[in-house]
Design an enzyme around this catalytic site. Sequence first.
Site, short mmCIF file in Angstrom:
data_model
loop_
_atom_site.label_atom_id
_atom_site.label_comp_id
_atom_site.label_asym_id
_atom_site.label_seq_id
_atom_site.Cartn_x
_atom_site.Cartn_y
_atom_site.Cartn_z
N CYS A 69 71.09 -30.76 64.07
CA CYS A 69 70.04 -29.67 63.95
C CYS A 69 69.76 -29.27 65.24
O CYS A 69 69.78 -27.98 65.58
CB CYS A 69 68.68 -30.22 63.34
N HIS A 116 63.73 -33.71 63.30
CA HIS A 116 64.56 -32.53 62.66
C HIS A 116 64.02 -31.41 63.25
O HIS A 116 62.88 -31.21 63.38
CB HIS A 116 64.79 -32.50 61.20
N HIS A 154 68.78 -24.02 59.50
CA HIS A 154 68.96 -25.53 60.09
C HIS A 154 70.36 -25.88 59.63
O HIS A 154 70.94 -25.32 58.97
CB HIS A 154 67.83 -26.43 59.83
#
Length: 184
Positions: free
Chosen positions: A81, A133, A145
């Site tokens: 990510c 994240h 993402h």
Amino acid sequence: MDLKPLLIALVSAALLHAPAHAEPPEAAQQAQAREASSDEGQPDLFGRATHQVQGVMNSGLQYLGIPYRFGGSSAETGFDCSGLVRRIFSDALGLNLPRSAREMASMGKQVGRNELKPGDLVFFNTMRRTFSHVGIYLGDDRFLHSPSAGGRVRVDNLNEAYWQRTFNGARRLIGGEAAANSIR
């Protein structure tokens, strides 16, 4: 997994927020430079931010479908990510962001979920720790993402139960004071 319906939805959402013509990242950077030197040395901050957001979105969309790879930071080997976000901001704006989502969460200006604008970073608690994240908000409750092992770079909806439950906050790196504070 068939990415065609997702890609159609993504492009439709992006076009709703995009100018009539989309510029590749290099063209967006050249336009930024022209605008910065126009108006007798006084850059139009709104215009610069708009071009920066467009550059981020154009850069990000090219990575759809690239496989997830822990620690990955390239299209050739895959992205995690933060590697994806870091690459997009580097490609589009020349910003050298930190390597981890947690470090990115301390940059720019904090914004509420109801204040999100395309180009904002969105953070989630996916590993029982805050800011584990990160993705890039695209507009219309969608974000780009690189999800997790076995996944691919994709667009998801913030209104899905999992993302609502794990949402940690957002930061703005593009525009006005946020851009000046994002480079440390």
